[in-house]
Scaffold this motif. Structure first.
Motif, PDB file in Angstrom:
ATOM      1  N   ALA A   1       0.843  -1.203   0.000  1.00  0.00           N
ATOM      2  CA  ALA A   1       0.000   0.000   0.000  1.00  0.00           C
ATOM      3  C   ALA A   1       0.874   1.248   0.000  1.00  0.00           C
ATOM      4  CB  ALA A   1      -0.927  -0.012   1.205  1.00  0.00           C
TER       5      ALA A   1
ATOM      6  N   ASP B   1       0.183  -8.684  -1.535  1.00  0.00           N
ATOM      7  CA  ASP B   1      -1.109  -8.034  -1.324  1.00  0.00           C
ATOM      8  C   ASP B   1      -1.114  -6.676  -2.020  1.00  0.00           C
ATOM      9  OD1 ASP B   1      -3.708  -7.962   0.304  1.00  0.00           O
ATOM     10  OD2 ASP B   1      -2.786  -6.031   0.779  1.00  0.00           O
TER      11      ASP B   1
ATOM     12  N   SER C   1     -12.915  -7.183   3.160  1.00  0.00           N
ATOM     13  CA  SER C   1     -11.911  -6.536   3.998  1.00  0.00           C
ATOM     14  C   SER C   1     -12.612  -5.454   4.812  1.00  0.00           C
ATOM     15  CB  SER C   1     -10.824  -5.934   3.104  1.00  0.00           C
ATOM     16  OG  SER C   1      -9.884  -5.240   3.869  1.00  0.00           O
ATOM     17  N   ASN C   2     -12.208  -5.290   6.053  1.00  0.00           N
ATOM     18  CA  ASN C   2     -12.784  -4.273   6.934  1.00  0.00           C
ATOM     19  C   ASN C   2     -14.254  -4.541   7.236  1.00  0.00           C
ATOM     20  OD1 ASN C   2     -10.446  -2.412   7.209  1.00  0.00           O
ATOM     21  ND2 ASN C   2     -10.661  -2.307   4.992  1.00  0.00           N
TER      22      ASN C   2
ATOM     23  N   GLN D   1      -9.994  -9.557   5.446  1.00  0.00           N
ATOM     24  CA  GLN D   1      -8.698  -8.910   5.733  1.00  0.00           C
ATOM     25  C   GLN D   1      -8.963  -7.672   6.595  1.00  0.00           C
ATOM     26  OE1 GLN D   1      -5.682  -6.200   3.343  1.00  0.00           O
ATOM     27  NE2 GLN D   1      -5.595  -8.260   2.505  1.00  0.00           N
TER      28      GLN D   1
ATOM     29  N   SER E   1      -1.713  -4.104   8.398  1.00  0.00           N
ATOM     30  CA  SER E   1      -0.995  -3.241   9.352  1.00  0.00           C
ATOM     31  C   SER E   1      -0.537  -4.040  10.572  1.00  0.00           C
ATOM     32  CB  SER E   1      -1.862  -2.052   9.797  1.00  0.00           C
ATOM     33  OG  SER E   1      -2.286  -1.300   8.695  1.00  0.00           O
TER      34      SER E   1
ATOM     35  N   LEU F   1       2.226  -4.305  11.810  1.00  0.00           N
ATOM     36  CA  LEU F   1       3.239  -3.576  12.588  1.00  0.00           C
ATOM     37  C   LEU F   1       2.680  -2.230  13.055  1.00  0.00           C
ATOM     38  CD1 LEU F   1       6.269  -4.260  10.175  1.00  0.00           C
ATOM     39  CD2 LEU F   1       5.459  -5.653  12.097  1.00  0.00           C
TER      40      LEU F   1
ATOM     41  N   GLY G   1       1.371  -0.038  11.082  1.00  0.00           N
ATOM     42  CA  GLY G   1       1.397   0.935   9.986  1.00  0.00           C
ATOM     43  C   GLY G   1       2.238   2.170  10.272  1.00  0.00           C
ATOM     44  N   ARG G   2       3.363   1.964  10.950  1.00  0.00           N
ATOM     45  CA  ARG G   2       4.226   3.117  11.265  1.00  0.00           C
ATOM     46  C   ARG G   2       4.600   3.878   9.982  1.00  0.00           C
ATOM     47  NH1 ARG G   2       9.717   2.599  14.683  1.00  0.00           N
ATOM     48  NH2 ARG G   2      10.570   1.772  12.765  1.00  0.00           N
TER      49      ARG G   2
ATOM     50  N   TRP H   1      -2.328   6.296   7.771  1.00  0.00           N
ATOM     51  CA  TRP H   1      -3.380   5.743   8.631  1.00  0.00           C
ATOM     52  C   TRP H   1      -2.821   5.098   9.913  1.00  0.00           C
ATOM     53  CZ3 TRP H   1      -1.932   4.440   3.723  1.00  0.00           C
ATOM     54  CH2 TRP H   1      -1.175   3.282   3.593  1.00  0.00           C
TER      55      TRP H   1
ATOM     56  N   LEU I   1       0.572  -9.536   6.862  1.00  0.00           N
ATOM     57  CA  LEU I   1       0.936  -8.848   5.622  1.00  0.00           C
ATOM     58  C   LEU I   1       1.784  -7.610   5.894  1.00  0.00           C
ATOM     59  CD1 LEU I   1      -2.642  -9.005   4.045  1.00  0.00           C
ATOM     60  CD2 LEU I   1      -0.661 -10.373   3.343  1.00  0.00           C
TER      61      LEU I   1
ATOM     62  N   LYS J   1       4.336  -4.608   5.356  1.00  0.00           N
ATOM     63  CA  LYS J   1       4.901  -3.895   4.205  1.00  0.00           C
ATOM     64  C   LYS J   1       6.290  -3.401   4.568  1.00  0.00           C
ATOM     65  CE  LYS J   1       6.282   0.096   2.404  1.00  0.00           C
ATOM     66  NZ  LYS J   1       7.093   1.149   3.056  1.00  0.00           N
ATOM     67  N   SER J   2       7.272  -3.741   3.766  1.00  0.00           N
ATOM     68  CA  SER J   2       8.566  -3.073   3.858  1.00  0.00           C
ATOM     69  C   SER J   2       9.157  -3.051   2.459  1.00  0.00           C
ATOM     70  CB  SER J   2       9.526  -3.794   4.804  1.00  0.00           C
ATOM     71  OG  SER J   2      10.748  -3.066   4.801  1.00  0.00           O
TER      72      SER J   2
ATOM     73  N   ARG K   1      14.836  -5.187   6.101  1.00  0.00           N
ATOM     74  CA  ARG K   1      13.599  -5.392   6.873  1.00  0.00           C
ATOM     75  C   ARG K   1      12.682  -6.419   6.193  1.00  0.00           C
ATOM     76  NH1 ARG K   1      14.847   0.032   7.849  1.00  0.00           N
ATOM     77  NH2 ARG K   1      13.521   0.914   6.228  1.00  0.00           N
TER      78      ARG K   1
ATOM     79  N   GLU L   1      14.225  -9.546   7.476  1.00  0.00           N
ATOM     80  CA  GLU L   1      13.945  -9.677   8.919  1.00  0.00           C
ATOM     81  C   GLU L   1      12.502 -10.131   9.156  1.00  0.00           C
ATOM     82  OE1 GLU L   1      14.743  -5.929  10.971  1.00  0.00           O
ATOM     83  OE2 GLU L   1      13.021  -6.297  12.274  1.00  0.00           O
ATOM     84  N   ASN L   2      11.575  -9.549   8.411  1.00  0.00           N
ATOM     85  CA  ASN L   2      10.154  -9.861   8.620  1.00  0.00           C
ATOM     86  C   ASN L   2       9.812 -11.293   8.201  1.00  0.00           C
ATOM     87  OD1 ASN L   2       9.909  -7.245   9.471  1.00  0.00           O
ATOM     88  ND2 ASN L   2       8.886  -6.494   7.634  1.00  0.00           N
TER      89      ASN L   2
END
Ligand SMILES: NC(=O)c1ccc[n+]([C@@H]2O[C@H](COP(=O)([O-])OP(=O)(O)OC[C@H]3O[C@@H](n4cnc5c(N)ncnc54)[C@H](OP(=O)(O)O)[C@@H]3O)[C@@H](O)[C@H]2O)c1
Length: 323
Positions: A32, A56, A166-167, A188, A215, A217, A219-220, A224, A262, A264-265, A270, A273-274
């Motif tokens: 995203a 995704d 989703s949501n 999702q 999100s 993590l 979503g840092r 959002w 899911l 995102k990086s 990272r 790492e994830n």
């Protein structure tokens, strides 16, 4: 590492079986991000090399083209086959009136003949081509019965291997299930130790609907999201104890809850790492401590609420009180 880590994933049973009988890798890469074609393409390529087999995207993100280009290169070089990769995309609010046309556009962007999962992005119907955030006059009444029939057509035509949402709150899932001919395979939603979604997870598990955690993590650094999850002292303590990173603890927790995560990086270190969350475990004490974390929904989506024209006049209405 690539085929080896994919093989590891296989041997550790790190796939989730959907109610369609198909399998979804438990860890996927989020995309995203807007207007960063090269960065997205390169992140997907790196992720494939690291071992990710789940991506995704969404028509709304505008990332389908870059994801598709990276996948096509990987298919053409013989690095992976189409059937080894799981691709999710989503129907945006202004596409509800014609899911078939929408998925056809998405498939063209992705250079694919089918996606593995097609989701109704939000329980929200918007005027065609409206701006984001939508203006007061952009909201239309939700017509989920016809939207879902369109989703079912996409599935029946083989353009997607599974359909989902989703949501969606428990209440919105119940409404959908009251008329769905084909059950959603996935919901999702935001999920992480600070928003554990116990009620929704119980409901979905009873109905054989898989939860995917977006999100994961917190979503840092997104519009959002927040850094409050990654700053949580309980998570820091657990990470230190295991010699793992904050992100690894958050993702491992999701995997152990039986949901798909899911993150995102777009950073190679990272991304790697994830991915390293499939071969170690949290303890029962860690889980108990995580359960003590005060619950707070980070992605509240105030932009989808308006007091005049929208179907949701308050956040309570959008989330059916489940906030
Ligand atoms: N269905 C929906 O409505 C919905 C809503 C939101 C998100 N999503 C999906 O879920 C995906 C993930 O959610 P998200 O993008 O909101 O946020 P997220 O994955 O929770 O967090 C992403 C942020 O964390 C950073 N990050 C990633 N790995 C890290 C690590 N190991 N250490 C420190 N920082 C790290 C990223 O920066 P770097 O890139 O610099 O590493 C980025 O700023 C999205 O991309 C999208 O595909 C869906």
């Amino acid at each position: 590492m690539t085929s080896e880590s994919a093989a590891n994933m296989e041997s550790m049973g790190q796939f989730l079986e959907l109610n369609t009988g198909d399998r979804m890798p438990v860890l996927g890469l989020g995309t995203a991000v807007w207007n960063q074609y090269e960065e997205i393409k390169s992140a997907v390529t790196v992720a494939l090399q690291v071992g990710y087999r789940h991506f995704d995207t969404a028509s709304f993100y505008g990332s389908e083209g870059a994801v598709g280009a990276a996948l096509m290169e990987a298919f053409q070089s013989g690095f992976v086959k189409r059937e080894q990769v799981f691709v999710t995309t989503k129907l945006w609010g202004d596409e509800h009136d014609d899911p078939l046309a929408a998925i056809s556009r998405s498939l063209k962007n992705l250079q694919l003949e089918y996606v593995d999962l097609y989701l109704v992005h939000w329980p929200l119907r918007l005027k065609k081509g409206c701006s984001n955030p939508p203006k007061e006059e952009d909201f239309l009444p939700l017509t989920m019965k016809s939207t879902w029939q369109g989703m079912e057509t996409c599935f029946e035509m083989g353009l997607t291997k599974a359909i989902g949402v989703s949501n969606f709150s428990c209440k919105k899932m119940e409404d959908l299930l009251s008329h769905a001919k084909i059950l959603p395979a996935v919901n999702q939603v935001e999920m992480h130790p600070m928003w554990q979604q116990k009620k929704l997870r119980d409901y979905c598990s009873k109905m054989k609907i898989q939860i995917c955690a977006y999100s994961p993590l917190g979503g840092r650094n997104t519009r959002w999201g927040s850094s409050m999850l990654m700053d949580n002292p309980i998570i820091h303590e657990i990470a230190q104890k295991h010699g793992k990173t904050i992100s690894q603890v958050l993702l491992r927790w999701g995997v152990e809850q039986g949901v798909c995560v899911l993150p995102k990086s777009f950073n190679k270190g990272r991304i790697t790492e994830n991915f390293q969350v499939l071969d170690w475990c949290l303890t029962a004490e860690d889980r108990e401590n995580i359960n003590k974390i005060e619950q707070w929904k980070i992605v509240r989506a105030e932009i989808h609420v308006n007091s005049t024209t929208g179907p949701y006049r308050t956040l309570e209405e959008l989330w059916d009180g489940e906030i």
